[in-house]
Design a protein around this motif. Structure first.
Motif, PDB file in Angstrom:
ATOM      1  N   ASP A 191      -8.888   5.190  -0.984  1.00 28.19           N
ATOM      2  CA  ASP A 191      -8.559   4.938   0.424  1.00 28.19           C
ATOM      3  C   ASP A 191      -7.232   4.193   0.570  1.00 28.19           C
ATOM      4  OD1 ASP A 191     -10.965   6.115   1.081  1.00 28.19           O
ATOM      5  OD2 ASP A 191     -12.001   4.213   1.394  1.00 28.19           O
ATOM      6  N   TYR A 192      -6.763   3.594  -0.522  1.00 26.42           N
ATOM      7  CA  TYR A 192      -5.525   2.808  -0.489  1.00 26.42           C
ATOM      8  C   TYR A 192      -4.336   3.705  -0.823  1.00 26.42           C
ATOM      9  CZ  TYR A 192      -8.112  -1.444   0.237  1.00 26.42           C
ATOM     10  OH  TYR A 192      -8.904  -2.414   0.792  1.00 26.42           O
ATOM     11  N   THR A 193      -3.914   4.468   0.171  1.00 28.88           N
ATOM     12  CA  THR A 193      -2.752   5.349   0.022  1.00 28.88           C
ATOM     13  C   THR A 193      -1.491   4.493  -0.101  1.00 28.88           C
ATOM     14  OG1 THR A 193      -2.337   5.429   2.390  1.00 28.88           O
ATOM     15  CG2 THR A 193      -3.878   7.083   1.476  1.00 28.88           C
ATOM     16  N   GLU A 194      -0.389   5.130  -0.396  1.00 29.32           N
ATOM     17  CA  GLU A 194       0.874   4.390  -0.476  1.00 29.32           C
ATOM     18  C   GLU A 194       1.194   3.716   0.858  1.00 29.32           C
ATOM     19  OE1 GLU A 194       4.126   6.505  -2.337  1.00 29.32           O
ATOM     20  OE2 GLU A 194       2.771   7.284  -3.879  1.00 29.32           O
ATOM     21  N   THR A 195       0.887   4.354   1.967  1.00 25.59           N
ATOM     22  CA  THR A 195       1.115   3.739   3.283  1.00 25.59           C
ATOM     23  C   THR A 195       0.247   2.502   3.454  1.00 25.59           C
ATOM     24  OG1 THR A 195       1.749   5.839   4.284  1.00 25.59           O
ATOM     25  CG2 THR A 195       0.975   4.110   5.779  1.00 25.59           C
ATOM     26  N   VAL A 196      -1.023   2.597   3.102  1.00 26.71           N
ATOM     27  CA  VAL A 196      -1.937   1.457   3.208  1.00 26.71           C
ATOM     28  C   VAL A 196      -1.437   0.305   2.337  1.00 26.71           C
ATOM     29  CG1 VAL A 196      -4.289   0.634   2.746  1.00 26.71           C
ATOM     30  CG2 VAL A 196      -3.943   2.889   3.771  1.00 26.71           C
ATOM     31  N   LEU A 197      -1.018   0.613   1.120  1.00 28.00           N
ATOM     32  CA  LEU A 197      -0.533  -0.423   0.207  1.00 28.00           C
ATOM     33  C   LEU A 197       0.743  -1.074   0.739  1.00 28.00           C
ATOM     34  CD1 LEU A 197      -1.223   1.399  -3.160  1.00 28.00           C
ATOM     35  CD2 LEU A 197      -2.481  -0.565  -2.227  1.00 28.00           C
ATOM     36  N   ARG A 198       1.659  -0.285   1.218  1.00 30.34           N
ATOM     37  CA  ARG A 198       2.934  -0.804   1.733  1.00 30.34           C
ATOM     38  C   ARG A 198       2.702  -1.673   2.979  1.00 30.34           C
ATOM     39  NH1 ARG A 198       5.022   3.635   1.837  1.00 30.34           N
ATOM     40  NH2 ARG A 198       5.991   3.582  -0.206  1.00 30.34           N
ATOM     41  N   GLU A 199       1.942  -1.152   3.944  1.00 28.98           N
ATOM     42  CA  GLU A 199       1.715  -1.874   5.196  1.00 28.98           C
ATOM     43  C   GLU A 199       0.833  -3.105   4.984  1.00 28.98           C
ATOM     44  OE1 GLU A 199       3.389  -1.235   8.038  1.00 28.98           O
ATOM     45  OE2 GLU A 199       4.424   0.208   6.751  1.00 28.98           O
TER      46      GLU A 199
END
Length: 189
Positions: free
Chosen positions: A71-79
């Motif tokens: 569930d921790y996509t690159e967008t989730v990780l970055r944001e």
């Protein structure tokens, strides 16, 4: 810095303070759903004691494929990393730690982890370029360096389970002396 097996125990913070340690590791992170709500249990004790915090991330979930790591996509990780820094950077002095002791057996796994580290590094630096990012403690495992992990850290985290004289020199391995080196775990196993 101070680190222990469960960085949520109140006594850990107060003992670290009594020992003169000025930064404590925190089991912090964020949710995988917008608005990526952050948490850092124990940070109030850092504030009370005049200490800084070494903020953890979901990086370890990627390293071991734990829980809902997908569930921790690159967008989730970055944001999420951006939110973590923005919430706590003015509360106590902070560093951000990307993970803990990954063991990649393949290029594919190392690439997956490096992509996660990159996203979190970019999020931290977007929030505040002055916050130091501590790379995951991968030791001198060549597979990480081959996949560019060293491009997404300011501090090389080294866990010495033998003795410090046997560590690989990161300057020799990478041709640069860009990083600080922190020993955050020490002892024999």
């Amino acid at each position: 810095t101070s680190r222990d097996w469960d960085d949520r125990i109140k006594e850990y913070f107060f003992l670290s303070d009594r020992l003169g340690l000025r930064f404590c590791c925190l089991w912090s992170g964020w949710s995988a759903k917008p608005p990526y709500e952050v948490h850092a249990p124990g940070i109030e004790w850092c504030k009370e004691l005049g200490m800084g915090g070494v903020l953890g991330t979901p990086g370890n979930m990627f390293e071991y494929h734990n829980g809902n790591y997908k569930d921790y996509t690159e967008t989730v990780l970055r944001e999420g990393a951006k939110n973590l820094v923005n919430k706590y950077k003015d509360y106590v002095p902070i560093y951000v730690n990307l993970g803990n002791e990954p063991h990649a057996a393949t290029d594919e796994r190392a690439q997956e982890m490096v992509a996660a580290y990159k996203a979190m590094y970019e999020g931290v630096k977007a929030a505040d370029p002055n916050v130091l990012v501590i790379g995951t403690s991968c030791g001198a495992d060549e597979i990480y360096f081959k996949n560019g992990f060293h491009s997404y850290l300011d501090v090389f985290d080294f866990h010495a389970y033998d003795d410090a004289n046997h560590r690989t020199n990161t300057k020799d391995r990478n041709g640069t002396n860009k990083w600080l080196t922190f020993y955050t775990t020490r002892g024999k196993v």
